[in-house]
Design a protein around this motif. Structure first.
Motif, mmCIF file in Angstrom:
data_model
loop_
_atom_site.group_PDB
_atom_site.id
_atom_site.type_symbol
_atom_site.label_atom_id
_atom_site.label_comp_id
_atom_site.label_asym_id
_atom_site.label_seq_id
_atom_site.Cartn_x
_atom_site.Cartn_y
_atom_site.Cartn_z
ATOM 1 N N THR A 13 0.842 -1.193 0.000
ATOM 2 C CA THR A 13 0.000 0.000 0.000
ATOM 3 C C THR A 13 0.883 1.250 0.000
ATOM 4 O O THR A 13 2.076 1.182 0.335
ATOM 5 N N GLU A 15 1.040 3.387 2.089
ATOM 6 C CA GLU A 15 1.503 3.643 3.455
ATOM 7 C C GLU A 15 2.595 2.675 3.890
ATOM 8 O O GLU A 15 3.052 2.713 5.027
ATOM 9 N N THR A 210 -0.189 10.758 9.681
ATOM 10 C CA THR A 210 -1.101 10.964 8.557
ATOM 11 C C THR A 210 -1.421 9.652 7.852
ATOM 12 O O THR A 210 -2.576 9.358 7.528
ATOM 13 N N SER A 211 -0.371 8.854 7.603
ATOM 14 C CA SER A 211 -0.568 7.562 6.951
ATOM 15 C C SER A 211 -1.387 6.630 7.834
ATOM 16 O O SER A 211 -2.240 5.878 7.345
ATOM 17 N N ARG A 212 -1.136 6.691 9.124
ATOM 18 C CA ARG A 212 -1.872 5.854 10.081
ATOM 19 C C ARG A 212 -3.365 6.169 10.035
ATOM 20 O O ARG A 212 -4.199 5.252 9.984
ATOM 21 N N ALA A 213 -3.698 7.439 10.018
ATOM 22 C CA ALA A 213 -5.106 7.839 9.969
ATOM 23 C C ALA A 213 -5.742 7.407 8.654
ATOM 24 O O ALA A 213 -6.889 6.946 8.620
ATOM 25 N N ARG A 214 -4.984 7.523 7.542
ATOM 26 C CA ARG A 214 -5.529 7.154 6.237
ATOM 27 C C ARG A 214 -5.767 5.652 6.156
ATOM 28 O O ARG A 214 -6.795 5.208 5.621
ATOM 29 N N VAL A 215 -4.831 4.856 6.660
ATOM 30 C CA VAL A 215 -4.969 3.396 6.615
ATOM 31 C C VAL A 215 -6.233 2.956 7.334
ATOM 32 O O VAL A 215 -7.040 2.174 6.805
ATOM 33 N N ALA A 217 -8.835 4.752 8.166
ATOM 34 C CA ALA A 217 -10.036 5.309 7.539
ATOM 35 C C ALA A 217 -10.467 4.425 6.365
ATOM 36 O O ALA A 217 -11.667 4.147 6.191
ATOM 37 N N GLU A 218 -9.485 3.973 5.570
ATOM 38 C CA GLU A 218 -9.803 3.104 4.440
ATOM 39 C C GLU A 218 -10.304 1.750 4.914
ATOM 40 O O GLU A 218 -11.246 1.182 4.341
ATOM 41 N N SER A 221 -13.874 2.126 6.186
ATOM 42 C CA SER A 221 -14.795 2.246 5.069
ATOM 43 C C SER A 221 -15.042 0.895 4.414
ATOM 44 O O SER A 221 -16.179 0.559 4.065
ATOM 45 N N ASP A 239 -11.701 5.658 13.833
ATOM 46 C CA ASP A 239 -11.567 4.595 12.838
ATOM 47 C C ASP A 239 -10.660 3.477 13.350
ATOM 48 O O ASP A 239 -10.956 2.292 13.162
#
Length: 268
Positions: A13, A15, A210-215, A217-218, A221, A239
């Motif tokens: 990924t 991240e 930032t990457s941690r939050a994005r991972v 969140a995805e 979802s 999340d």
């Protein structure tokens, strides 16, 4: 095509989270296909009996109806099951195989449709000869349908039980108040997705904020596309915490069953 063979699909990924899936060999795919063709043949035999009753009214109408029904069955069987079972059919389930996107992305309906439309080409001149030859020569064991749709077939390992003590500490799991939701999670979340979420949780400190939050969140979802979670279980839950709750809910009951089985063996 190339002579350089790959035995696994490695996806990383943005991240930096990597996971690996073993590619299914042509022999394993052939065995799964044989089972699927046997299922189709069995259904066709039942159809033939039903349409034979129609021949009492009109033999020509019964023949046309059977041909049309078999055509729909031969195509719809693979389309419907691979869509409903996330890349699996009866044969693939039996041999622990699954169709996935070649780049590790979510498998889309148009990919399922395209790869199965080209089954007719792969089956030329008969018995999937062309598709088998292409699969043997392909770097990732892909037949023509896979190459066109951007898919591969992977081999699933028996799901391993993760060490739940490695999960972030949590005094309260909001999903425990909804046993039916936990049961649905265990039913609809694939072992691969559950294990990927577990690995993300155990490696969360290695990721940038930032990457941690994005991972997560995805992941949150993706989980919610498969299971509708109650609003009360989401209130005030991040999340990352939601994924932690889902993973713990998925594996907790499985771990209890495994512990119970070991206990019975010890006392036997």
């Amino acid at each position: 095509m190339t002579s350089q063979r790959e035995n696994s699909l490695v996806v990383e990924t943005p991240e930096g989270v990597r996971f690996t899936m073993a590619l299914a060999s042509p022999a394993a795919r052939l065995l799964a296909l044989a089972v699927d063709l046997l299922v189709i043949l069995t259904i066709a035999m039942v159809m033939a009996v039903i349409f034979s009753l129609m021949s009492l009214i009109s033999g020509q109408l019964a023949a046309v109806a059977f041909i049309l029904g078999y055509f729909i069955l031969s195509i719809g069987y693979f389309w419907l099951l691979e869509w409903a079972w996330r890349g699996q059919t009866v044969g693939k389930r039996m041999f622990r195989l699954r169709v996935v996107d070649a780049h590790g992305l979510k498998l889309h309906t148009d990919q399922i449709v395209l790869r199965n439309l080209l089954r007719f080409v792969d089956s030329l001149p008969g018995l999937y000869f062309l598709g088998g030859c292409v699969s043997i020569c392909s770097r990732r064991y892909q037949r023509l349908g896979d190459l066109a749709a951007g898919t591969v077939v992977v081999r699933q390992k028996p799901p391993a039980l993760p060490d739940l003590s490695r999960l972030p500490e949590n005094k309260y799991n909001s999903l425990h108040e909804h046993p039916h939701v936990e049961a649905t999670l265990r039913q609809r979340i694939s072992p691969e997705l559950a294990m990927l979420a577990f690995q993300a949780l155990t490696r969360r400190d290695q990721l940038e904020p930032t990457s941690r939050a994005r991972v997560f969140a995805e992941l949150a979802s993706e989980f919610q596309t498969h299971v509708k979670l109650p609003e009360t279980s989401l209130y005030g839950v991040s999340d990352e915490q939601l994924i932690r709750n889902c993973v713990e809910s998925i594996y907790r009951q499985v771990q209890k069953r495994a512990d119970g089985a070991e206990s019975q063996l010890a006392t036997a």
